[in-house]
Scaffold this motif. Structure first.
Motif, PDB file in Angstrom:
ATOM      1  N   GLU A 104       0.817  -1.219   0.000  1.00 16.72           N
ATOM      2  CA  GLU A 104       0.000   0.000   0.000  1.00 16.72           C
ATOM      3  C   GLU A 104       0.849   1.267   0.000  1.00 16.72           C
ATOM      4  OE1 GLU A 104      -2.506  -0.381   3.384  1.00 16.72           O
ATOM      5  OE2 GLU A 104      -3.983  -1.640   2.341  1.00 16.72           O
ATOM      6  N   LEU A 107      -0.050   4.888  -1.638  1.00 16.48           N
ATOM      7  CA  LEU A 107      -1.475   4.992  -1.947  1.00 16.48           C
ATOM      8  C   LEU A 107      -2.142   6.094  -1.124  1.00 16.48           C
ATOM      9  CD1 LEU A 107      -2.658   1.293  -2.402  1.00 16.48           C
ATOM     10  CD2 LEU A 107      -1.869   2.947  -4.108  1.00 16.48           C
ATOM     11  N   ASN A 108      -1.656   6.336   0.079  1.00 17.00           N
ATOM     12  CA  ASN A 108      -2.203   7.453   0.848  1.00 17.00           C
ATOM     13  C   ASN A 108      -1.910   8.791   0.166  1.00 17.00           C
ATOM     14  OD1 ASN A 108      -3.311   5.878   2.871  1.00 17.00           O
ATOM     15  ND2 ASN A 108      -1.456   5.909   4.117  1.00 17.00           N
ATOM     16  N   GLY A 111      -4.327   9.123  -2.663  1.00 14.35           N
ATOM     17  CA  GLY A 111      -5.636   9.506  -2.153  1.00 14.35           C
ATOM     18  C   GLY A 111      -5.693  10.958  -1.715  1.00 14.35           C
ATOM     19  N   TYR A 169      -8.517   9.488  -7.945  1.00 11.97           N
ATOM     20  CA  TYR A 169      -9.452   8.802  -7.056  1.00 11.97           C
ATOM     21  C   TYR A 169      -9.778   7.397  -7.574  1.00 11.97           C
ATOM     22  CZ  TYR A 169     -13.689   7.751  -4.423  1.00 11.97           C
ATOM     23  OH  TYR A 169     -14.634   7.141  -3.645  1.00 11.97           O
ATOM     24  N   VAL A 170     -10.036   7.309  -8.877  1.00 15.18           N
ATOM     25  CA  VAL A 170     -10.373   6.003  -9.460  1.00 15.18           C
ATOM     26  C   VAL A 170      -9.208   5.026  -9.305  1.00 15.18           C
ATOM     27  CG1 VAL A 170     -10.927   4.824 -11.615  1.00 15.18           C
ATOM     28  CG2 VAL A 170     -12.051   6.984 -11.067  1.00 15.18           C
ATOM     29  N   HIS A 172      -6.762   5.182  -7.155  1.00 16.80           N
ATOM     30  CA  HIS A 172      -6.552   4.887  -5.738  1.00 16.80           C
ATOM     31  C   HIS A 172      -7.464   3.759  -5.286  1.00 16.80           C
ATOM     32  CE1 HIS A 172      -7.563   5.560  -1.421  1.00 16.80           C
ATOM     33  NE2 HIS A 172      -6.262   5.650  -1.322  1.00 16.80           N
ATOM     34  N   ARG A 173      -8.729   3.810  -5.664  1.00 19.77           N
ATOM     35  CA  ARG A 173      -9.653   2.731  -5.316  1.00 19.77           C
ATOM     36  C   ARG A 173      -9.269   1.420  -6.000  1.00 19.77           C
ATOM     37  NH1 ARG A 173     -12.862   3.159  -1.138  1.00 19.77           N
ATOM     38  NH2 ARG A 173     -14.414   1.863  -2.187  1.00 19.77           N
ATOM     39  N   TYR A 174      -8.793   1.514  -7.222  1.00 22.19           N
ATOM     40  CA  TYR A 174      -8.400   0.312  -7.964  1.00 22.19           C
ATOM     41  C   TYR A 174      -7.221  -0.382  -7.291  1.00 22.19           C
ATOM     42  CZ  TYR A 174      -6.099  -2.425 -11.580  1.00 22.19           C
ATOM     43  OH  TYR A 174      -5.472  -3.434 -12.268  1.00 22.19           O
ATOM     44  N   ARG A 176      -6.285  -0.108  -4.182  1.00 17.46           N
ATOM     45  CA  ARG A 176      -6.733  -0.626  -2.895  1.00 17.46           C
ATOM     46  C   ARG A 176      -7.426  -1.980  -3.057  1.00 17.46           C
ATOM     47  NH1 ARG A 176      -4.980   1.463   2.061  1.00 17.46           N
ATOM     48  NH2 ARG A 176      -4.870   3.737   1.961  1.00 17.46           N
ATOM     49  N   SER A 177      -8.295  -2.085  -4.037  1.00 18.29           N
ATOM     50  CA  SER A 177      -9.005  -3.351  -4.253  1.00 18.29           C
ATOM     51  C   SER A 177      -8.050  -4.443  -4.706  1.00 18.29           C
ATOM     52  CB  SER A 177     -10.120  -3.155  -5.284  1.00 18.29           C
ATOM     53  OG  SER A 177      -9.586  -2.789  -6.541  1.00 18.29           O
TER      54      SER A 177
END
Length: 221
Positions: A104, A107-108, A111, A169-170, A172-174, A176-177
């Protein structure tokens, strides 16, 4: 494009810096979080085979640990393979937290860029409107070009902030998943290895047939 960016004024500078940082993070994470580099195909089955055959030594474990995140997790379990199950499980959990933290990484920051992008665009919008009103106050409304310049600066900053924030944003979510999916698969592999190390198959002892007591028969002769 350069003229449009320059028309946005100095408020475009932090937006451009954020876009460069976001692009660097996305490229780095795409390369680091490749599936074959995190979960090498067949590694879990191969490690369990090593554990069954006893082909384990310190240099072998070091190579396994440095090869991939999954290898590091499995090597941590093998390093304490002679300990009780609870201790091995605790070591897996501790190593897993470090592995997830590295996956991770950045990633912060991505975000944060997704969060402050619209705010930077709004800040540029406010600056542009303030400049427009100041010019109107100084010279009146006789020059429409001055008003158009302020409005244009405001709109360019708003659009630029959204252009940076939405993809950030997109992605970042990708990411994370993707990390969450990797964690589930690594947990399955670690649990399978833990079972092989601690749950030895019970060997059934053969059942001997009971002998019937022989009664002594008198000799007819």
């Amino acid at each position: 494009m350069l003229e449009i960016l320059m028309a946005g004024g100095w408020a475009m500078v932090p937006i451009l810096i954020c876009s460069a940082i976001a692009l660097a993070i996305v490229l780095e994470r795409c390369w680091t979080l490749r599936r074959k580099s995190v979960l090498p195909p067949g590694l879990g089955d191969e490690v369990r085979q090593w554990a069954r055959s006893g082909q384990l030594d310190p240099s072998h474990l070091d190579t396994l640990s440095n090869g991939s995140p999954l290898g590091e997790l499995l090597a941590a379990a093998l390093a304490v393979r002679n300990q009780p199950r609870d201790l091995i499980k605790e070591r897996i959990e501790d190593t897993g937290r470090h592995v997830i933290h590295r996956m991770e990484r950045y990633l912060n920051t991505l975000g944060t860029i997704a969060l402050i992008g619209p705010l930077l665009g709004l800040f540029g919008t406010v600056i542009g409107l303030i400049r427009m009103f100041m010019e109107v106050m100084a010279g009146g409304i006789g020059d429409p070009a001055k008003m158009a310049g302020g409005i244009g600066e405001a709109l360019i900053c708003t659009a630029s902030g959204l252009t940076v924030a939405i993809p950030a944003y997109v992605l970042h979510r990708y990411f994370r998943s993707r990390v969450a999916g990797y964690c589930v698969e690594m947990e399955k592999q670690a649990t399978a290895l833990l079972d092989d190390l601690t749950l030895a198959p019970a060997v059934a002892s053969p059942v001997r047939p009971r002998r019937m007591p022989t009664s002594a028969t008198p000799d007819p002769g």
